[in-house]
Write a protein that holds these residues in place. Structure first.
Motif, PDB file in Angstrom:
ATOM      1  N   PHE A 150      -7.960  -6.005   1.711  1.00  0.00           N
ATOM      2  CA  PHE A 150      -8.750  -5.065   0.910  1.00  0.00           C
ATOM      3  C   PHE A 150     -10.215  -5.125   1.352  1.00  0.00           C
ATOM      4  N   ILE A 151     -10.726  -6.353   1.464  1.00  0.00           N
ATOM      5  CA  ILE A 151     -12.117  -6.540   1.902  1.00  0.00           C
ATOM      6  C   ILE A 151     -12.259  -6.213   3.388  1.00  0.00           C
ATOM      7  N   TYR A 154     -12.582  -2.585   3.988  1.00  0.00           N
ATOM      8  CA  TYR A 154     -13.912  -2.081   3.604  1.00  0.00           C
ATOM      9  C   TYR A 154     -14.917  -2.356   4.723  1.00  0.00           C
ATOM     10  N   ALA A 155     -14.773  -3.532   5.345  1.00  0.00           N
ATOM     11  CA  ALA A 155     -15.672  -3.885   6.449  1.00  0.00           C
ATOM     12  C   ALA A 155     -15.504  -2.913   7.621  1.00  0.00           C
ATOM     13  N   PRO A 160     -13.091   2.742  -0.774  1.00  0.00           N
ATOM     14  CA  PRO A 160     -12.426   1.742  -1.630  1.00  0.00           C
ATOM     15  C   PRO A 160     -10.981   2.075  -1.989  1.00  0.00           C
ATOM     16  N   ASN A 161     -10.698   3.360  -2.267  1.00  0.00           N
ATOM     17  CA  ASN A 161      -9.295   3.711  -2.609  1.00  0.00           C
ATOM     18  C   ASN A 161      -8.367   3.488  -1.416  1.00  0.00           C
ATOM     19  N   CYS A 163      -8.925   1.280   0.902  1.00  0.00           N
ATOM     20  CA  CYS A 163      -8.830  -0.184   1.065  1.00  0.00           C
ATOM     21  C   CYS A 163      -7.692  -0.730   0.203  1.00  0.00           C
TER      22      CYS A 163
END
Lengths: 403, 119
Positions: A150-151, A154-155, A160-161, A163
């Motif tokens: 998830f993180i 994002y990177a 976000p959705n 991710c």
């Protein structure tokens, strides 16, 4: 003469129209090359499913759905009917929808993953988990893959959705991945489903090196105590209790967990054998066909042939690896506090990444490489089914945050 | 996605930590529930056995003997161990033609002690 020329011109125009309207002609239209590439990818996936037997039950319909949706001019699937995350019902009312559009409604409305979960529940024995409830901890730790990815996503610049949808690959649970992605980021459904099912098939390749790297020879030789016998009453009460507790704590996870436990209750109660057999076989098989074809249909050239797909495939490996490591490391940590004789073989920790029962079989196989008399399969089934519950809970949390 | 316009690293980190923690909290809660349920059932089962067999020691002995899973596991382990001990063979079959010159020693007619009668 004039009429002959006019007639020839008419025939030439007709032929030209025919060529341009034919599927072959559309390959040469702008962006047509993407369809040709996607047909090639679909054929490769069919090869993997048939020849290499990579999760063939799902990969075959997915690959064929991909083939159908990319046939130029066939117009079997229209992604714009589902644009903006909503179903544009007016197209369905006007009869413009193709076969795959109609089948896709089951994914979009979250019907197929839940029906599959009823079947999964009816085929799962929660006995090892009831006998050793500590396995829930290993199932929870293996969800590290979901949150690390998830993180990680994002990177790499995903929203976000997106991710959340990519992270759920780490749950190693196809229906959960599809359920969440159809709600959070439907445009990524194709690559995510393919990554999830391909890596699930590769669990015996991905997991053993990580398991061996994180454990010592002494730890791999740990023999665990025989599990206690679980009574029928306990097996009947278990699905009811789990459904009530999880649905009260996390209502967003209720559809998945509720369906899983309904299937399990059908199996364990012993009074609805006909229903249990139907959900295990006929219903499951029918839904798998619909789910596979419609998920494959979302893999159009525009949505699949981009850098995002490549990132998703890389993040999928990270998700599976982090999940495996999380389970093994927590098992080692639990051993620090466990009394002699109650120690856990850390090899069963990797089974926390759902992928039932393949991940448990991997624990058994790796354990037997070091001691032929060490039978870890039943011990590994505990974290394995705990992982299914854990990934459904994680999906519920991500849905509550990002939905 | 306007909804996520204000989401940055801080929010994502917080969501990760809270999300992972909630998974643990929910599953730890389930451990306690299942443990409580398990011990209640085990106590009930033991009490029933004691009532049937008269003493705690007899009930425990009976439980040990009737543990069919244990027997099945031992049998499977023995079978796998024995199958592992089996000699490995090349599994290659060859048929070589051998020329045998006639000799009275391999002649059937000389091997018979009594000649068959013709009718």
């Amino acid at each position: 003469m004039l009429s002959l020329l006019q007639s020839n011109s008419f025939i030439l125009d007709s032929l030209s129209n025919f060529v341009h309207q034919s599927g072959i002609g559309l390959f040469f239209a702008p962006g047509g090359w993407k369809m040709a590439v996607m047909i090639g990818i679909a054929c490769f996936l069919l090869y993997l499913a048939i020849k290499k037997q990579f999760e063939p039950l799902l990969l075959l319909p997915i690959a064929f759905g991909m083939l159908l949706t990319n046939l130029p001019g066939a117009e079997m699937f229209h992604s714009d009917f589902f644009a903006g995350g909503h179903v544009h019902w007016e197209h369905f009312a006007h009869g413009e929808a193709g076969l795959l559009d109609i089948l896709y409604l089951g994914v979009k409305l979250g019907i197929y993953p839940c029906l599959i979960f009823i079947g999964v529940g009816a085929m799962t024995d929660f006995g090892p988990l009831i006998a050793n409830p500590k396995s829930f901890l290993l199932g929870a730790a293996a969800q590290l893959g979901i949150f690390a990815t998830f993180i990680g996503a994002y990177a790499l610049g995903f929203a976000p959705n997106e991710c959340g949808s990519i992270g759920i690959i780490g749950g190693a649970d196809g229906p959960t991945s599809i359920f969440l992605t159809a709600r959070l980021a439907p445009e990524l459904l194709g690559p995510i489903a393919i990554a999830a099912y391909s890596y699930m098939a590769l669990v015996p390749v991905i997991q053993p090196p990580i398991m061996k790297a994180l454990t010592t020879d002494k730890e791999r030789l740990i023999k665990m105590k025989q599990l206690r016998q679980v009574s029928k009453t306990e097996k009947i009460i278990f699905p009811v209790v789990i459904t009530i507790v999880i649905a009260l704590l996390l209502p967003s996870a209720a559809p998945l967990v509720g369906c899983l436990m309904l299937g399990n209750l059908m199996k364990e109660c012993g009074v609805v054998d006909r229903l249990a057999k139907t959900v295990q076989n006929e219903l499951m098989n029918i839904v798998v066909i619909f789910l596979g074809i419609s998920v494959g249909a979302t893999a159009t050239g525009d949505s699949f042939l981009n850098v995002k797909t490549l990132f998703i495939l890389c993040l999928g490996i990270l998700a599976f690896s982090a999940g495996t490591a999380g389970g093994v490391l927590l098992a080692k940590l639990m051993n620090v506090f466990a009394k002699e004789g109650n120690k856990i073989n850390p090899l069963i920790g990797s089974a926390g990444v759902s992928a039932v029962p393949m991940a448990a079989r991997v624990s058994q196989t790796v354990g037997q490489q070091y001691d032929k008399s060490n039978f870890l399969l039943m011990h590994a089934m505990g974290p394995n089914v705990a992982g299914v519950v854990g990934s459904a809970v994680a999906a519920g949390i991500l849905l509550a945050f990002l939905g | 996605m306007d909804k996520f316009a204000n989401v940055g690293w801080g929010e994502m980190g917080l969501m990760t930590i809270i999300g992972f923690s909630v998974v643990f909290v929910v599953l730890v809660l389930l451990i306690f529930i299942m443990k409580g349920m398990g011990s209640a059932f085990t106590r009930q089962k033991k009490a029933k056995k004691v009532a049937e067999l008269g003493s705690v020691a007899a009930a425990e002995e009976h439980e040990a003997i009737s543990d069919q899973e244990l027997v099945a596991a031992i049998a499977t382990a023995l079978k796998l161990y024995k199958s592992d001990l089996h000699d490995r063979e090349s599994e290659t079959l060859t048929i070589n033609r051998i020329t045998r010159a006639y000799s009275p020693w391999n002649s059937k007619i000389h091997g018979l002690t009594q000649l068959p009668e013709k009718h």
